[in-house]
Design an enzyme around this catalytic site. Structure first.
Site, PDB file in Angstrom:
ATOM      1  N   GLU A 241      39.630 -28.018  -1.303  1.00 45.39           N
ATOM      2  CA  GLU A 241      40.867 -27.226  -1.451  1.00 45.39           C
ATOM      3  C   GLU A 241      41.709 -27.519  -0.222  1.00 45.39           C
ATOM      4  O   GLU A 241      41.400 -27.046   0.875  1.00 45.39           O
ATOM      5  CB  GLU A 241      40.540 -25.727  -1.526  1.00 45.39           C
ATOM      6  CG  GLU A 241      39.774 -25.316  -2.769  1.00 45.39           C
ATOM      7  CD  GLU A 241      40.598 -25.374  -4.044  1.00 45.39           C
ATOM      8  OE1 GLU A 241      41.796 -25.704  -3.996  1.00 45.39           O
ATOM      9  OE2 GLU A 241      40.024 -25.101  -5.115  1.00 45.39           O
ATOM     10  N   CYS A 275      47.779 -21.178   1.704  1.00 48.17           N
ATOM     11  CA  CYS A 275      47.851 -22.542   1.155  1.00 48.17           C
ATOM     12  C   CYS A 275      48.854 -22.614   0.024  1.00 48.17           C
ATOM     13  O   CYS A 275      49.718 -23.478   0.010  1.00 48.17           O
ATOM     14  CB  CYS A 275      46.469 -22.987   0.704  1.00 48.17           C
ATOM     15  SG  CYS A 275      45.673 -21.829  -0.405  1.00 48.17           S
TER      16      CYS A 275
END
Ligand code: NAD
Length: 474
Positions: A241, A275
């Protein structure tokens, strides 16, 4: 206070280099700690390997019961965990409580998931089933932005599937993870969860370790590439990720007053250190000034201060390097003639305080647009044609999330489906949920977390092909 590692159910002082954990609101040291030596990493992996032989044999019900007990423990210690998060990460206390709440929600959701057996063929001659078996030892490497919640995202599905774990938090934010590990270890056999500390050297050793079967990594794209390269020798399973530079497109005819708060709150969630937050905002020229003005008003209304202060709505940036990076990107924008509508300069220290900053009259070519800022500065880019906005949104190497905002859901959906990213939100952004798979396209990642797909990424499929009668020769 000296922060220990956790190896085979015991707190152990690190034998590697010393480091300090810094409070970003004061720049004072919270604690000193020592990284793990490579020998200690081996011990942690050995402990996890030994524990795997019995943990993998536990029943679904046993694991589900223990994971719910862990969720109970997190809830019982919510105040303490939230305070650790504020101290090491900087975010306001209400947000730290949200993080703890998320940790509980993800734990309970994964605890309740069933791991399916898929019947592929079933007739009097043959039965073929696909089973999902645990992988073995899973290593978790986490960043500093949501330290507790991301640790939970990694650890809980790994354990639910029957794996054991060695985790390595960011050296910038190890406190809440260490406390979590103690709470988990109380409910688990020794060695099922272990924690080491360290940076690139330990990271590389984890990536190459012959007895680690999978790495779940959340962090930057360059580090993700290192891990992938170094893990190739042992063909480890990887879920990565990575970074993002999410575009948000506001379609013409939008109700600016209605959507401005949603855009502001998601872009500046966790001081922009999220993010999948909107990091580039594309606004049609007909509404550009109005939305910029509204966003600047919302930015000006924030109270910047230490996370523990009751009145604070906006905390510091987590670390000095990120603080310097945000300043450099905004200075670059100023030199290019961009208009700063709110913020634009660091607040007086100590502490890495930087107010929410709205930057107008900026476009591609500026670092604030092209790079991932991962901090509290939002560039607002003007567009004339929706097709141009889509083209600009799809530029660059990232593809984590994206969003489209507008009154016509069908039109927003049509535009959203043209974005090259792992999640498209319509009239929303940055909403991650335990049951919705989440992952990045392009260089934003590999694989997904969350939901059943995320859980199954901690398993190896085994096909059982049984001939039920007669001659089995094909
Ligand atoms: P980072 O890559 O610098 O560090 C992440 C972790 O990797 C830390 O624990 C660090 O110690 C470790 N590490 C450093 N060098 C290593 C190496 N050579 N091998 C293995 N591990 C190593 O990232 P960061 O600055 O902590 O986090 C910010 C980045 O994380 C941003 O790019 C952000 O977008 C990304 N992020 C992505 C997601 C997502 O879900 N896609 C979520 C949160 C953050």
């Amino acid at each position: 206070m000296q922060l220990s590692l956790l190896i085979n159910g015991k707190p152990v002082a690190g034998e590697g280099d010393e480091f300090e954990v810094i409070n970003p609101a004061t720049e004072a040291s919270i604690t000193r700690a020592q990284m793990a030596s490579l020998t200690q990493l081996d011990s942690a992996v050995d402990a996890a390997r030994a524990a795997f032989s019995h943990w993998r044999e536990t029943s679904d019900v046993e694991r589900q019961t223990v994971l719910h007990q862990i969720a109970d423990r997190i809830e019982e210690h919510a105040d303490e965990l939230a305070q650790h998060i504020v101290e090491e990460q900087g975010k306001p206390l209400f947000l730290a409580h949200m993080e703890v709440g998320g940790a509980v929600a993800w734990t309970r959701y994964n605890a309740d998931l069933d791991i399916p057996v898929k019947v592929i063929e079933d007739n009097p001659q043959k039965r073929i089933e696909a089973h999902h078996k645990p992988l073995g030892v899973v290593a978790s490497i986490t960043p500093w932005n949501w330290p507790l919640m991301i640790a939970i995202w990694h650890l809980i599905p790994a354990l639910r599937a029957g794996n054991t774990v060695v985790c390595k938090p960011s050296g910038l934010t190890p406190l809440s993870t260490r406390r979590l590990m103690a709470l988990m270890d109380d409910r688990l056999p020794p060695g099922v969860v272990n924690m080491v500390m360290g940076e690139a050297e330990i990271g590389a050793a984890i990536s190459q370790h012959p007895d680690i079967n999978k790495i779940i990594f959340t962090g930057s794209t360059p580090t993700g590439k290192h891990i992938m390269t170094q893990a190739a020798g042992t063909l480890k399973r990887l879920t990565l990720e990575l970074g993002g530079n999410d575009p948000a497109i506001v379609l013409p005819g939008s109700d600016i007053d209605a959507l401005a708060a949603g855009i502001f709150n998601t872009a500046f969630l966790n001081m922009g250190q999220t993010c999948a937050a909107p990091k580039r905002l594309y606004v049609h020229e007909s509404q550009y000034e109005a939305l910029c003005h509204k966003l600047a008003e919302l930015a000006d209304a924030q109270t910047v201060g230490p996370g523990m202060a009751e009145e604070t709505t906006f905390g510091p940036i987590q670390n000095s390097q990120q603080f310097a990076r945000v300043q450099a990107l905004v200075e670059d924008a100023k030199h290019r003639g961009a208009r700063i509508l709110s913020g634009g300069d660091a607040s007086p220290g100590p502490g890495y305080f930087y107010p929410p900053t709205i930057v107008a009259d900026i476009s591609h070519g500026a670092r604030l647009v092209d790079d991932e800022q991962f901090g509290p500065a939002l560039p607002v880019i003007r567009y004339r044609d929706v097709a141009d906005a889509i083209h600009m949104a799809n530029s660059g190497e990232y593809g984590l999330g994206g969003s489209v905002w507008g009154p016509d859901i069908q039109e927003a959906d049509r535009v959203g489906r043209q974005l090259n990213c792992g999640t498209v939100w319509i009239n929303n952004h940055a909403e991650v949920l335990p049951h919705a798979p989440f992952g990045g396209c392009k260089q934003s990642g590999l694989g997904v977390e969350f939901g059943l797909d995320g859980l199954l990424a901690y398993t190896q499929m085994q096909v059982v092909n049984t001939s039920l009668q007669g001659d089995a020769t094909p």
